[in-house]
Design a protein around this motif. Structure first.
Motif, short mmCIF file in Angstrom:
data_model
loop_
_atom_site.label_atom_id
_atom_site.label_comp_id
_atom_site.label_asym_id
_atom_site.label_seq_id
_atom_site.Cartn_x
_atom_site.Cartn_y
_atom_site.Cartn_z
N GLY A 21 0.82 -1.21 0.00
CA GLY A 21 0.00 0.00 0.00
C GLY A 21 0.84 1.25 0.00
O GLY A 21 0.54 2.22 -0.71
N LEU A 22 1.93 1.25 0.77
CA LEU A 22 2.84 2.40 0.80
C LEU A 22 3.43 2.67 -0.57
O LEU A 22 3.47 3.82 -1.04
CB LEU A 22 3.95 2.16 1.81
CG LEU A 22 3.58 2.19 3.30
CD1 LEU A 22 4.73 1.62 4.13
CD2 LEU A 22 3.24 3.60 3.75
N VAL A 23 3.92 1.61 -1.22
CA VAL A 23 4.59 1.78 -2.51
C VAL A 23 3.61 2.20 -3.60
O VAL A 23 3.91 3.08 -4.41
CB VAL A 23 5.33 0.48 -2.90
CG1 VAL A 23 5.86 0.57 -4.34
CG2 VAL A 23 6.49 0.22 -1.95
N ASP A 24 2.44 1.59 -3.61
CA ASP A 24 1.47 1.98 -4.64
C ASP A 24 0.90 3.37 -4.39
O ASP A 24 0.57 4.08 -5.34
CB ASP A 24 0.36 0.94 -4.75
CG ASP A 24 0.68 -0.13 -5.79
OD1 ASP A 24 1.57 0.10 -6.63
OD2 ASP A 24 0.04 -1.20 -5.76
N ALA A 25 0.80 3.78 -3.14
CA ALA A 25 0.40 5.17 -2.86
C ALA A 25 1.43 6.12 -3.44
O ALA A 25 1.10 7.13 -4.07
CB ALA A 25 0.25 5.39 -1.36
N ALA A 26 2.72 5.79 -3.25
CA ALA A 26 3.79 6.63 -3.79
C ALA A 26 3.76 6.68 -5.30
O ALA A 26 3.92 7.74 -5.92
CB ALA A 26 5.14 6.13 -3.29
N SER A 27 3.53 5.51 -5.93
CA SER A 27 3.60 5.47 -7.39
C SER A 27 2.39 6.11 -8.06
O SER A 27 2.52 6.93 -8.96
CB SER A 27 3.79 4.03 -7.89
OG SER A 27 2.68 3.22 -7.55
N VAL A 28 1.20 5.75 -7.59
CA VAL A 28 -0.02 6.27 -8.24
C VAL A 28 -0.20 7.75 -7.96
O VAL A 28 -0.55 8.54 -8.85
CB VAL A 28 -1.26 5.48 -7.77
CG1 VAL A 28 -2.53 6.11 -8.32
CG2 VAL A 28 -1.16 4.02 -8.22
N LEU A 29 0.04 8.17 -6.72
CA LEU A 29 -0.18 9.57 -6.35
C LEU A 29 1.03 10.46 -6.59
O LEU A 29 0.88 11.67 -6.74
CB LEU A 29 -0.58 9.66 -4.87
CG LEU A 29 -1.84 8.89 -4.46
CD1 LEU A 29 -2.06 8.98 -2.96
CD2 LEU A 29 -3.06 9.41 -5.22
N GLY A 30 2.22 9.86 -6.64
CA GLY A 30 3.42 10.68 -6.76
C GLY A 30 4.17 10.57 -8.07
O GLY A 30 5.00 11.42 -8.38
N LEU A 31 3.89 9.52 -8.84
CA LEU A 31 4.64 9.29 -10.08
C LEU A 31 3.75 9.28 -11.31
O LEU A 31 4.14 8.79 -12.36
CB LEU A 31 5.41 7.96 -9.98
CG LEU A 31 6.42 7.87 -8.82
CD1 LEU A 31 6.95 6.44 -8.71
CD2 LEU A 31 7.56 8.85 -9.00
N GLY A 32 2.56 9.79 -11.18
CA GLY A 32 1.63 9.74 -12.30
C GLY A 32 0.79 8.48 -12.23
O GLY A 32 0.83 7.72 -11.26
N LYS A 33 0.05 8.21 -13.25
CA LYS A 33 -0.85 7.06 -13.26
C LYS A 33 -0.07 5.79 -13.60
O LYS A 33 -0.05 5.31 -14.74
CB LYS A 33 -1.99 7.30 -14.26
CG LYS A 33 -2.92 8.45 -13.85
CD LYS A 33 -4.05 8.60 -14.83
CE LYS A 33 -5.06 9.65 -14.36
NZ LYS A 33 -4.48 11.01 -14.37
N VAL A 34 0.56 5.21 -12.59
CA VAL A 34 1.34 3.98 -12.76
C VAL A 34 1.38 3.25 -11.42
O VAL A 34 1.42 3.87 -10.37
CB VAL A 34 2.78 4.29 -13.24
CG1 VAL A 34 3.54 5.13 -12.22
CG2 VAL A 34 3.55 3.02 -13.56
N PHE A 35 1.28 1.93 -11.49
CA PHE A 35 1.48 1.08 -10.32
C PHE A 35 2.87 0.46 -10.40
O PHE A 35 3.29 0.03 -11.48
CB PHE A 35 0.46 -0.05 -10.28
CG PHE A 35 -0.94 0.36 -9.91
CD1 PHE A 35 -1.31 0.48 -8.58
CD2 PHE A 35 -1.89 0.61 -10.89
CE1 PHE A 35 -2.61 0.85 -8.24
CE2 PHE A 35 -3.18 0.97 -10.56
CZ PHE A 35 -3.55 1.09 -9.22
N THR A 36 3.56 0.36 -9.27
CA THR A 36 4.82 -0.36 -9.29
C THR A 36 4.77 -1.63 -8.45
O THR A 36 5.73 -2.39 -8.41
CB THR A 36 6.00 0.52 -8.82
OG1 THR A 36 5.74 1.02 -7.51
CG2 THR A 36 6.21 1.68 -9.78
#
Length: 226
Positions: A21-36
Motif C-alpha cells: 500500500g505504501l509503494v502503490d500510494a507513492a507510485s499512483v499519487l506521486g509518479l503519475g498514473k502507474v502502479f509499481t
C-alpha cells in the motif's frame, strides 16, 4: 530437515502487505498514473493509453512491467541459490535488496517535483527501482506458498472471503485486505504532508525490520517447506 510452517511467517507477510500500500500510494499519487506493485493495474492503464484516454501514457506502465519482471527473475535466481540453506538467509538477502532499492528510490524522490512530474529522469528511475523491488518481493513470496498472503494482490483473497464457506484462514484474509488498505492510507497521508520520499523510506524500513524480527524465529533456521 525442513522448517515447519512458522506462525511468524504469516505475520511477516502481513507487514509486507502493508508496504505494498505504501509503494502503490507513492507510485499512483506521486509518479503519475502507474502502479509499481500491482501489475494488473498497469495492464489496465496500458489499455486506457491505447484507447487514447487523457492522462495515461505507455512509457511509465511499460517501464514498471519490465522492471517488475526483471526483479521477479532475480528472485528466482536468489531462491534457487538458497534451496538447501536456512530460510532466514534467503529472506534476509531478499529484504536487504528490496529495502536498499526502496531507500535509493526515496533518496531520488527527494529531488522530484510531484506536481510537475520533474525531472523526468528522476521519476522514471523511481518507477524502475520500485518496480524491480516489488517484482523481487512478489516472486519470493510466491515461492513461499503461504495461502492467502501474496502481499501484492487481493482479488483471490477477497473472492475467498465471499465464496468459501469454511472459516479457514478467514482472519488471515481480512488481515491481508486491512494491511494493504492501511498501507495505502498511511502512504497517501505521508506523501501529501511530507513528500514522495517518506512512504518509500518507511516501506524499506518495514521490509528490513520485519524480516530481521522473523529471522529470530527458530523455524527460520531450517530450509523452507511450503
Amino acid at each position: 530437515m525442513t522448517a515447519p510452517q512458522s506462525s511468524s511467517l504469516p505475520r511477516l507477510l502481513l507487514l509486507l502487505s502493508a508496504t505494498t500500500g505504501l509503494v502503490d500510494a507513492a507510485s499512483v499519487l506521486g509518479l503519475g498514473k502507474v502502479f509499481t506493485a500491482n501489475m494488473t493495474g498497469n495492464v489496465v492503464f496500458l489499455g486506457f493509453a491505447a484507447a487514447g484516454a487523457p492522462g495515461f501514457k505507455f512509457g511509465p506502465s511499460i517501464l514498471a512491467l519490465a522492471s517488475f519482471m526483471v526483479g521477479a527473475w532475480g528472485a528466482g535466481y536468489l531462491a534457487r541459490a538458497h534451496t538447501e540453506r536456512p530460510l532466514r538467509h534467503w529472506l534476509l538477502w531478499a529484504a536487504i535488496v528490496e529495502g536498499a532499492l526502496l531507500w535509493i528510490a526515496a533518496l531520488i524522490a527527494l529531488g522530484i517535483d510531484v506536481a510537475a512530474q520533474a525531472p523526468q529522469l528522476g521519476v522514471l528511475s523511481v518507477i524502475a527501482l520500485t518496480g524491480f523491488a516489488m517484482g523481487l518481493r512478489n516472486a519470493t513470496v510466491r515461492q513461499l506458498k503461504v495461502p492467502d498472503l501474496t502481499t501484492t494482490v487481493l482479488t483471490l483473497t477477497i473472492t475467498g472471503i465471499a465464496a468459501d464457506r469454511s472459516a479457514t484462514n478467514i482472519a488471515r484474509r481480512f488481515g491481508a485486505v486491512l494491511s494493504i488498505f492501511a498501507g495505502a492510507a498511511v502512504g497517501a497521508m505521508l506523501l501529501f504532508h511530507g513528500g514522495l520520499a517518506l512512504p518509500l523510506a518507511l516501506a524499506g524500513a518495514i521490509v528490513l525490520g520485519a524480516t530481521l524480527v522473523f529471522a529470530r524465529d527458530p523455524a527460520s533456521a531450517l530450509p523452507h517447506q511450503p
